[in-house]
Design a protein around this motif. Structure first.
Motif, short mmCIF file in Angstrom:
data_model
loop_
_atom_site.label_atom_id
_atom_site.label_comp_id
_atom_site.label_asym_id
_atom_site.label_seq_id
_atom_site.Cartn_x
_atom_site.Cartn_y
_atom_site.Cartn_z
N VAL A 140 0.84 -1.20 0.00
CA VAL A 140 0.00 0.00 0.00
C VAL A 140 0.89 1.26 0.00
CG1 VAL A 140 -1.88 -1.25 1.15
CG2 VAL A 140 -0.28 0.11 2.54
N TRP A 141 0.29 2.38 -0.38
CA TRP A 141 1.04 3.62 -0.54
C TRP A 141 1.78 4.02 0.74
CZ3 TRP A 141 1.70 6.66 -4.92
CH2 TRP A 141 0.93 6.31 -6.03
N ALA A 142 1.13 3.81 1.89
CA ALA A 142 1.73 4.25 3.16
C ALA A 142 3.11 3.64 3.37
CB ALA A 142 0.81 3.89 4.33
N GLU A 143 3.30 2.39 2.90
CA GLU A 143 4.59 1.72 3.10
C GLU A 143 5.71 2.48 2.40
OE1 GLU A 143 4.43 -2.74 2.62
OE2 GLU A 143 2.36 -2.28 2.15
N LEU A 144 5.42 2.99 1.21
CA LEU A 144 6.46 3.71 0.47
C LEU A 144 6.78 5.05 1.14
CD1 LEU A 144 5.49 2.98 -3.25
CD2 LEU A 144 6.92 1.67 -1.71
N PHE A 145 5.73 5.76 1.58
CA PHE A 145 5.98 7.04 2.26
C PHE A 145 6.82 6.83 3.53
CE2 PHE A 145 2.43 8.61 -0.36
CZ PHE A 145 3.00 9.80 -0.82
N PHE A 146 6.44 5.82 4.32
CA PHE A 146 7.17 5.57 5.57
C PHE A 146 8.62 5.16 5.28
CE2 PHE A 146 8.01 2.88 9.45
CZ PHE A 146 7.93 3.91 10.37
N GLY A 147 8.82 4.43 4.19
CA GLY A 147 10.17 4.04 3.78
C GLY A 147 11.06 5.26 3.60
N VAL A 148 10.48 6.34 3.05
CA VAL A 148 11.29 7.55 2.82
C VAL A 148 11.40 8.37 4.11
CG1 VAL A 148 11.58 9.63 1.41
CG2 VAL A 148 10.44 7.63 0.44
N THR A 149 10.29 8.52 4.85
CA THR A 149 10.34 9.43 6.01
C THR A 149 11.12 8.85 7.18
OG1 THR A 149 8.24 8.61 6.90
CG2 THR A 149 8.12 10.54 5.44
N HIS A 150 11.03 7.53 7.40
CA HIS A 150 11.63 6.96 8.62
C HIS A 150 12.67 5.88 8.39
CE1 HIS A 150 8.38 9.03 10.60
NE2 HIS A 150 8.78 8.63 11.78
N GLU A 151 12.80 5.40 7.15
CA GLU A 151 13.64 4.21 6.97
C GLU A 151 14.81 4.44 6.01
OE1 GLU A 151 10.28 0.79 7.93
OE2 GLU A 151 10.71 1.26 5.83
N GLY A 152 15.13 5.69 5.74
CA GLY A 152 16.36 5.99 5.00
C GLY A 152 16.34 5.66 3.52
N ALA A 153 15.15 5.41 2.93
CA ALA A 153 15.11 5.11 1.50
C ALA A 153 15.35 6.39 0.72
CB ALA A 153 13.76 4.50 1.10
#
Ligand SMILES: Cc1cc2nc3c(=O)[nH]c(=O)nc-3n(C[C@H](O)[C@H](O)[C@H](O)COP(=O)(O)OP(=O)(O)OC[C@H]3O[C@@H](n4cnc5c(N)ncnc54)[C@H](O)[C@@H]3O)c2cc1C
Length: 520
Positions: free
Chosen positions: A469-482
Motif C-alpha cells: 500500500v502507498w503508506a509503506e512507500l511514504f514511511f520508507g522515505v520518512t523513517h527508513e532511509g530510502a
C-alpha cells in the motif's frame, strides 16, 4: 563514552555526521544492524553505515526462515544447533513476534521416498522438537511434529502428487515476514535509541581510530574519529581488512505467483534424488507467492554487488520439485529468481555445503573487529560477541548486552496483533499491522503528514495485483532511509522480486519520492 542525542530516523548520506563516536559499524545487513543496536543499547555512541542501503547484500536474499538448527544437528554440530534454536525462540517470543510466524512444513512420503529415508526424515523432525524444548521455546509457538495420514496430507497440501503417497511428516519452524524488513526494523530500533544510521554512506578506509567515508549520493567525503570499528560487511568484509578471507557460496531461489500451487499454505520439503537428507523447499510467503530454493554453488572470482541465478540452477530447482506435485512446474511459472552469497570463512576445505555455518569474530592487528559467517537467525548473538570483543579490545566503558530482552520497534504479542488486524476497518490497515506490528499507526500517521492524503488513499494498494500500500512507500522515505526507487522497491518492499511488478511500481515510487521532497 560521549553524550549523544537520539536521532530516531535512518537517513541517507553524510549530512550532519558526528565527528567523533565510540563505534563505527561497517555494513547494515542483519549483522551490522544487530551490532549497532547492541552497542547503542549498552550506552555507546554509534555510527552505522551502508555503502548502498539497508539489507543491500545477502540479508535480503535468504530463505526467510528462522531456523531451529536441525541441519546442524544432522551434521553433529550440536552447539550451533542449540544456539540457533535459542535465538529462534528469542526472535519469535520476545524481540520480533510481529515479524515472525510459525511455518508448518511437510515432508511428503511419496513414491520416491523409501521407507528408511522417510523414517530418517521423521527422526529429524523429532530431533528438531528436542532442540525446541532444550531452547525453552513453547509448543504454543512451535507445535510438536506428527505423522499425517495420506488423507490428512492431501487436505493440507492439495497440489501434491497423490499416486503412491503414504502420508507425510509435519513439523514447524519459524518464518520471517521478510528478511529485509527484519533488517530495517533492527536498524530503526537502533536509530530510535540514538544510533546514527546512514544509508548510501561507504567506508573508504578504516585505519586505527580514523574512518574515511564517502557519500554515495553527493560524492562528498568525511572523516570520523572512533574508538573502535566493527566490520560487518558480509561477503565484502575482506575488502577492508587484509587478514580475512571469505569463500562465498551462492544460493538461488525461484519466485512463483500465488496461483501456481493453489491451496498450498504449508512448506513442502521435496527430496533431492540421490541424497539422503537434502531437500528443495517450497516456501509459501505472506503475500501468497512461493519461493522455491535453494542451491549451494561455490563462487570464484570477484564478488559482484548482486549475484545472479543461473539457468542451470533454475532448471535444477524446477526438476526436483516437479516430482512432488501433480501439476509440473514449468519455466514460465517462474516470475522471478534471486540469488544470495553466503559469507563463509575460507577454511581451505573443498566443499561449501559442509562448511561450518558458525560465526567468527576476528580482531585484526589494526584493531578492527570483523564479524562474519553465521546466519540471519543468530544475528543477535553474533552482534553480542562482536560488541564484547570490540569493547574489550578498545577498553570501552559499556553496559552488559540487553538485546535478548529488548523488543524491536513495533513488537507486540502475536495474539494482540492478530486481534488488531482482525478488527482493522481496512485490509490495508491489517497489512500495515502485519509489516510494522504495533508501529502500524506510526507508519500511517507519518504517511499522512508526508503526503497530505487521507488514510483511505494511503491504505490502497499501489497497483492492481500488488498488495503493497502507498503508506509503506511514504514511511520508507520518512523513517527508513530510502533515497531512491530501488531502495523502496527492492528493500523496503519486495515488489522488485518480480520484474513485471517492479516495472508497474517504478512510477509510483518516483511519485512518492517527489512528494516527500516537495517536488510535486
Ligand atoms: C541463499 C541464502 C539463503 C539463506 N537463508 C537463510 C535463512 O533462511 N535463515 C537464516 O537464518 N539465514 C539464512 N541465510 C544466511 C543469512 O542470510 C546471512 O548469513 C546473513 O544475511 C548475512 O548478513 P550480513 O549482515 O553478515 O551480510 P550482508 O547482508 O551481506 O550485509 C553486508 C553489508 O555490508 C555493506 N558493505 C559492504 N562494504 C561496505 C563498505 N565499504 N562500507 C559500507 N558498507 C559496506 C553491503 O552493502 C551490505 O549491505 C541464507 C543465506 C543465503 C545466501
Amino acid at each position: 563514552m560521549t553524550a549523544h542525542q537520539p536521532h530516531t530516523r535512518i537517513t541517507p548520506g553524510l549530512a550532519d555526521l558526528p565527528t567523533e563516536v565510540d563505534m563505527v559499524v561497517i555494513g547494515l545487513g542483519v549483522t551490522g544492524a544487530g551490532v549497532a543496536l547492541d552497542a547503542v543499547s549498552r550506552g555507546l555512541t554509534v555510527l552505522a553505515v551502508d555503502a548502498h542501503d539497508l539489507a543491500f547484500g545477502t540479508s535480503r536474499f535468504s530463505s526467510k526462515l528462522v531456523h531451529g538448527g536441525l541441519r546442524y544437528l544432522a551434521s553433529g554440530q550440536v552447539g550451533i544447533a542449540h544456539e540457533s534454536a535459542v535465538e529462534r525462540g528469542i526472535l519469535m517470543e520476545t524481540t520480533a513476534p510481529h515479524l515472525t510466524r510459525p511455518l508448518p512444513s511437510l515432508i511428503p512420503l511419496s513414491a520416491g521416498v523409501s521407507r528408511p529415508m522417510g523414517a530418517l526424515a521423521g527422526a529429524g523432525f523429532l530431533g528438531g522438537d528436542l532442540l525446541r524444548r532444550a531452547a525453552g521455546t513453547s509448543a504454543d509457538t512451535l507445535p510438536r511434529p506428527r505423522r499425517l495420514s495420506a488423507a490428512e496430507t492431501r487436505r493440507l497440501a492439495p497440489p501434491l502428487r497423490t499416486d503412491g503417497l503414504r502420508g507425510a511428516y509435519l513439523g514447524w519452524d519459524g518464518q520471517l515476514e521478510d528478511d529485509a524488513r527484519l533488517v530495517t526494523t533492527i536498524a530503526r530500533t537502533a536509530a530510535d535509541r540514538g544510533a546514527h544510521v546512514r544509508t548510501h554512506a561507504r567506508v573508504v578506509s578504516a585505519a586505527g581510530q580514523e574512518v574515511v567515508l564517502k557519500d554515495e549520493l553527493t560524492g562528498a567525503t568525511a572523516t570520523v574519529t572512533t574508538r573502535t570499528v566493527v566490520n560487518a560487511a558480509g561477503v565484502w568484509a575482506g575488502d577492508l581488512v587484509d587478514d580475512v578471507r571469505l569463500r562465498p557460496s551462492r544460493g538461488t531461489h525461484l519466485v512463483l505467483r500465488a496461483g501456481t500451487l493453489p491451496g498450498l499454505d504449508v512448506a513442502v520439503f521435496a527430496p533431492i534424488p540421490g541424497e539422503t537428507n537434502r531437500f528443495v523447499l517450497v516456501l509459501p510467503q505472506p503475500d501468497g507467492q512461493f519461493y522455491v530454493g535453494l542451491t549451494d554453488e561455490p563462487v570464484d572470482g570477484p564478488i559482484p554487488d548482486v549475484a545472479e541465478p543461473t539457468e542451470v540452477e533454475i532448471g535444477f530447482l524446477l526438476d526436483v520439485v516437479a516430482a512432488s506435485f501433480a501439476r509440473p512446474l514449468r519455466r514460465e511459472d517462474v516470475v522471478g529468481a534471486f540469488a544470495g552469497l553466503r559469507p563463509l570463512l575460507d577454511s581451505g576445505d573443498d566443499s561449501t555445503a559442509d562448511l561450518s555455518r558458525k560465526h567468527a569474530v576476528l580482531t585484526s592487528p589494526t584493531g578492527i573487529v570483523t564479524i562474519v559467517g553465521g546466519k540471519l537467525t543468530t544475528y543477535r548473538r553474533m552482534a553480542e560477541d562482536a560488541v564484547d570483543a570490540a569493547v574489550g579490545h578498545a577498553r570501552l566503558t559499556a553496559g552488559p548486552c540487553v538485546t535478548a530482552t529488548l523488543p524491536l520497534a513495533g513488537a507486540a504479542p502475536r495474539e494482540t496483533l492478530a486481534d488488531r488486524a482482525a478488527k482493522a476497518g481496512h485490509p490495508g490497515e491489517a497489512r500495515l499491522v502485519r509489516r510494522y506490528g504495533a508501529d502500524a499507526d506510526l507508519a500511517l500517521e507519518a504517511a499522512v503528514r508526508a503526503s497530505g492524503w487521507d488514510q483511505d488513499q494511503l491504505l490502497a494498494p499501489i497497483a492492481e495485483g500488488i498488495s503493497t500500500v502507498w503508506a509503506e512507500l511514504f514511511f520508507g522515505v520518512t523513517h527508513e532511509g530510502a533515497a531512491d526507487v530501488a531502495d523502496l522497491l527492492d528493500r523496503r518492499t519486495r515488489i522488485g522480486l518480480i520484474p513485471e511488478d517492479r516495472a508497474l511500481a517504478v512510477p509510483v515510487a518516483e511519485k512518492v519520492l517527489e512528494i516527500v521532497r516537495g517536488e510535486r
